[in-house]
Design a protein around this motif. Structure first.
Motif: not given
Length: 266
Positions: A197-199, A239-265
């Motif tokens: 689910i989600g893109d 994502l339940s608040e922002a929407g499942w398709n807001k981000y195209s890439y979710i980076n969990l590599q680092f323990d103290n942060q989640i880096i997200c790339k917004k989906k291009e409009q």
């Protein structure tokens, strides 16, 4: 000094031995069914997990035995050899265990369990095969179950030593077993997950390295639980608040942060 040989005593001992041997043979013959004239009238094939794994069917088992001239139906029971039937079935890459036995009413029973596939490997080098829950390689077949697919830069050694443990850890959790549909291995061995689910694509980082297999399995299991717990919380409260398709890439590599790339409009 002369030694006197007691023939009478020796004869009694000999007769006792012969009598004992006769009784053993008589009892054995009495308990053993007469297979010289009996013919196999039924072959019962039981595949314990046929609906779960789906690699083998009763018809395919019959075909294997017929090709090897071991299918017992209408053969004399004396010529049916369960051990040979078990050995030929165990040689199949999809069979985990095989048990065969004869009954006194002319039936032959065959019980089979299959190897459990957990992921399909479709590497960029052209390899296409399955990996079972023990890390063993299984050849490609008509199997169509909804397994996780692993793509990208995958060697067979990396698949057996690392992807197998990763997939088992994901499959152990009901949420991820139903949500994750693809694993992608980058050229530097970074791991991406593709949800159903989600893109978006989820990057979880790099699997921990270890030489002893048990240590490697434990480290990967802990790594997956830690990363996926963070992803679950992000799904629930982000994502339940922002929407499942807001981000195209979710980076969990680092323990103290989640880096997200917004989906291009568009």
């Amino acid at each position: 000094m002369s030694i006197r040989f007691n023939w009478k005593k020796t004869l009694i001992i000999t007769l006792d031995i012969v009598l004992a041997a006769y009784l053993v043979l008589a009892i054995t013959s009495f308990n053993r069914p007469d297979e010289t004239s009996k013919v196999c009238t039924k072959v019962a094939i039981n595949i314990a997990d046929e609906n779960t794994n789906g690699f083998l069917s009763a018809d395919e088992i019959r075909s294997i035995l017929k090709r090897n001239q071991l299918y017992p139906l209408e053969k004399r029971m004396a010529f049916v050899e369960p051990r040979n039937i078990e050995d030929i079935l165990k040689s199949s890459p999809f069979v985990n265990t095989a048990q065969c036995y004869k009954t006194q009413d002319g039936h032959v029973c065959i019980n089979i369990t299959q190897r459990l596939p957990v992921v399909r490997i479709k590497s960029q080098n052209g390899d296409d095969y399955y990996l079972d829950d023990k890390g063993g390689i299984m050849p490609n077949s008509k199997y169509t179950s909804d397994l996780i697919i692993a793509t990208g830069n995958i060697t067979k050694q990396f698949a057996k030593n690392y992807l197998g443990h990763l997939t088992n850890s994901l499959m152990a959790n009901d949420l991820w077993r139903n949500l994750i549909e693809q694993i992608n291995v980058l050229p530097d061995r970074g791991i991406e997950l593709v949800p159903r689910i989600g893109d978006n694509i989820v990057f979880i980082g790099y699997l921990p390295q270890a030489k002893p297999q048990e240590s490697r399995r434990q480290l990967i299991d802990e790594f997956v639980k830690k990363k996926m717990l963070r992803l679950e919380k992000f799904y629930r409260y982000g994502l339940s608040e922002a929407g499942w398709n807001k981000y195209s890439y979710i980076n969990l590599q680092f323990d103290n942060q989640i880096i997200c790339k917004k989906k291009e409009q568009k």
